[in-house]
Design an enzyme around this catalytic site. Structure first.
Site, PDB file in Angstrom:
ATOM      1  N   ASP A  16      11.253   4.814  -0.620  1.00 52.17           N
ATOM      2  CA  ASP A  16      10.817   5.815  -1.599  1.00 52.17           C
ATOM      3  C   ASP A  16       9.707   6.671  -0.967  1.00 52.17           C
ATOM      4  O   ASP A  16       8.571   6.646  -1.424  1.00 52.17           O
ATOM      5  CB  ASP A  16      10.321   5.134  -2.891  1.00 52.17           C
ATOM      6  CG  ASP A  16       9.224   4.093  -2.644  1.00 52.17           C
ATOM      7  OD1 ASP A  16       9.094   3.604  -1.500  1.00 52.17           O
ATOM      8  OD2 ASP A  16       8.480   3.756  -3.589  1.00 52.17           O
ATOM      9  N   HIS A 252       0.855  -1.035   3.788  1.00 51.62           N
ATOM     10  CA  HIS A 252       1.851  -1.861   3.097  1.00 51.62           C
ATOM     11  C   HIS A 252       3.206  -1.848   3.814  1.00 51.62           C
ATOM     12  O   HIS A 252       3.642  -2.858   4.352  1.00 51.62           O
ATOM     13  CB  HIS A 252       2.068  -1.343   1.669  1.00 51.62           C
ATOM     14  CG  HIS A 252       0.840  -1.336   0.808  1.00 51.62           C
ATOM     15  ND1 HIS A 252       0.268  -2.474   0.309  1.00 51.62           N
ATOM     16  CD2 HIS A 252       0.093  -0.307   0.339  1.00 51.62           C
ATOM     17  CE1 HIS A 252      -0.771  -2.163  -0.437  1.00 51.62           C
ATOM     18  NE2 HIS A 252      -0.907  -0.853  -0.428  1.00 51.62           N
TER      19      HIS A 252
HETATM   20  O1  LIG Z   1      -1.461   2.013  -8.378  1.00 52.47           O
HETATM   21  C1  LIG Z   1      -1.212   1.805  -7.202  1.00 52.47           C
HETATM   22  N1  LIG Z   1      -2.120   1.305  -6.383  1.00 52.47           N
HETATM   23  C2  LIG Z   1      -1.865   1.074  -5.069  1.00 52.47           C
HETATM   24  N2  LIG Z   1      -0.683   1.296  -4.476  1.00 52.47           N
HETATM   25  C3  LIG Z   1       0.274   1.800  -5.221  1.00 52.47           C
HETATM   26  C4  LIG Z   1       0.053   2.053  -6.577  1.00 52.47           C
HETATM   27  N3  LIG Z   1       1.170   2.518  -7.033  1.00 52.47           N
HETATM   28  C5  LIG Z   1       2.038   2.548  -6.031  1.00 52.47           C
HETATM   29  N4  LIG Z   1       1.503   2.133  -4.909  1.00 52.47           N
HETATM   30  C6  LIG Z   1       2.296   2.052  -3.679  1.00 52.47           C
HETATM   31  O2  LIG Z   1       3.061   0.847  -3.856  1.00 52.47           O
HETATM   32  C7  LIG Z   1       3.198   0.119  -2.638  1.00 52.47           C
HETATM   33  C8  LIG Z   1       2.352  -1.132  -2.626  1.00 52.47           C
HETATM   34  O3  LIG Z   1       2.247  -1.722  -3.828  1.00 52.47           O
HETATM   35  C9  LIG Z   1       2.755   1.066  -1.585  1.00 52.47           C
HETATM   36  O4  LIG Z   1       3.850   1.853  -1.176  1.00 52.47           O
HETATM   37  C10 LIG Z   1       1.680   1.871  -2.305  1.00 52.47           C
HETATM   38  O5  LIG Z   1       1.446   3.078  -1.622  1.00 52.47           O
END
Ligand SMILES: O=c1[nH]cnc2c1ncn2[C@@H]1O[C@H](CO)[C@@H](O)[C@H]1O
Length: 302
Positions: A16, A252
Site C-alpha cells: 500500500d 516498518h
Molecule cells: O497511526 C499510525 N501510526 C503509525 N504508523 C501508522 C499509523 N497508521 C498507519 N501507519 C503505517 O502502518 C504501518 C505500521 O503499522 C506502517 O506502514 C506505518 O507507516
C-alpha cells in the site's frame, strides 16, 4: 522442493505505498537473494487505486516495468456482510499522495488484467512451495486467496507480514497496529490458516530507526534510490517527530522485507496467533507461544 543454492527466492510484494513501502520495494529490487515476480496492491496508507498508481510509479522509477502489478481489494473482507465498514487510510503519515506530497506525474503503465487474489493464487500454483508473499498492508488480498483456493495454503511457500503489536501497545490505539486494524477479520483468517507465517510486529520495528544522521548519509549518496527516498522521507520524518517526538523514522516495511530476504538476520518465537475482531480491542494480536505444534512465527530481535 528446496530451492537450489543461489537460486533467488521468488517474492510477491503485497503493498500500500506508502513511504516505508517504497523503501522496502527498493530494498527488494536491489537484493540478489530475491526475485520480485509481482506487486499486488491494497488500501492502508492510501486507497487501493492510489496504491496501484504508486506501485506502477515506483517500478518506473526503478526501471523495472517488467514486473507486473495486480490491483487488489478496495474494501475489507467483511464488507459484504458488514456494509459501511469504514477504511482507515493513513494519509496523515505518508502525505495525501502516499509518497510524501511530491506530486509525481502519473505512471505510464497499467495494472495487469487480473485481480491481486487471482495473481496470488496463480503464482502459488505455478511454483508450489517457492513463492513468498511479503505483505506490507492490511491482509485482505491474502485472506481472499486463502478463501478462493483450498490449495493456496499448501502451495504458498511463506507469508512474511508486517503487522501486529505483540505484548506492546498498538500504533492506532493501545490495542491495535495499523495493518491488522485495517482488516482484523482478514488477519485472523491468515493467522489461523495453517500457512507458514512470519509476522514482524511493531514490537520489533519500533526498535529499527532511520535516524537524522542516517538521513545525512543518504543525502551524501548520489544513488538514484537514495535521492528519491530523501524527497519522500521529509513528510515521514515530520510525522514521527510530531507523533512520537523521535528524531528518526520507524523502518516498518523494510524490516519485514529484510526478514524475508535474509531470515538468518533474525530470531523469532513460535506460537499461535489470534486477532480480536470486535469491541474496543479490535485488531489486537494475541500470541500463545507455548503451542509448539503451530507454525506462526513472530520476529524478535536478537
Ligand atoms: O497511526 C499510525 N501510526 C503509525 N504508523 C501508522 C499509523 N497508521 C498507519 N501507519 C503505517 O502502518 C504501518 C505500521 O503499522 C506502517 O506502514 C506505518 O507507516
Amino acid at each position: 522442493m528446496a530451492a537450489a543454492a543461489g537460486e533467488p527466492k521468488k517474492i510477491i510484494i503485497d503493498t500500500d505505498p506508502g513511504i516505508d513501502d517504497a523503501m522496502a520495494i527498493f530494498v527488494a529490487l536491489r537484493s540478489p537473494e530475491v526475485e520480485v515476480i509481482g506487486l499486488t496492491t491494497i488500501y492502508g496508507n492510501v486507497y487501493t487505486t492510489l496504491a496501484t498508481r504508486n506501485a506502477l510509479h515506483l517500478l518506473e522509477v526503478a526501471d523495472r516495468t517488467d514486473i507486473p502489478v495486480a490491483e487488489g481489494s478496495h474494501v475489507t473482507i467483511t464488507f459484504c456482510t458488514q456494509k459501511g465498514t469504514k477504511l482507515r487510510i493513513a494519509d496523515f503519515v505518508h502525505g495525501a499522495d502516499g509518497l510524501g506530497n511530491q506530486n509525481f506525474p502519473p505512471p505510464e503503465g497499467k495494472p495487469i488484467d487480473m485481480s491481486a487474489t487471482d495473481f496470488l493464487v496463480e503464482q502459488a500454483n505455478l511454483y508450489p512451495g517457492k513463492v513468498t508473499v511479503v505483505a506490507l498492508g492490511p491482509l485482505t488480498n491474502i485472506a481472499l486467496a486463502i478463501q478462493q483456493d483450498s490449495s493456496f495454503v499448501k502451495n504458498i511457500g511463506q507469508i512474511v507480514l508486517l503487522g501486529g503489536a505483540f505484548a506492546v501497545n498498538g500504533n492506532v490505539n493501545p490495542a491495535a497496529e495499523a495493518n491488522i486494524f485495517g482488516d482484523p477479520d482478514a488477519a485472523d483468517i491468515v493467522f489461523t490458516s495453517g500457512a507458514d507465517v512470519l509476522a514482524v510486529g511493531i514490537n520489533v520495528t519500533h526498535q529499527v530507526i532511520l535516524t537524522d544522521s542516517d538521513r545525512e548519509t543518504l543525502a551524501s549518496s548520489n544513488g538514484k534510490f537514495a535521492q528519491y527516498l530523501l524527497k519522500i522521507l521529509e513528510v515521514y520524518f515530520n510525522y514521527h517527530h510530531d507523533a512520537y517526538s523521535t528524531k528518526g523514522v520507524y523502518l516498518h516495511d523494510p524490516t519485514a522485507m529484510l526478514a524475508a530476504i535474509n531470515p538468518s538476520l533474525i530470531t523469532y518465537v513460535e506460537g499461535a496467533v489470534r486477532v480480536q475482531t470486535n469491541g474496543i480491542t479490535r485488531g489486537l494480536t494475541l500470541l500463545y507461544n507455548k503451542q509448539k505444534s503451530d507454525v506462526v512465527l513472530v520476529l524478535d530481535r536478537r
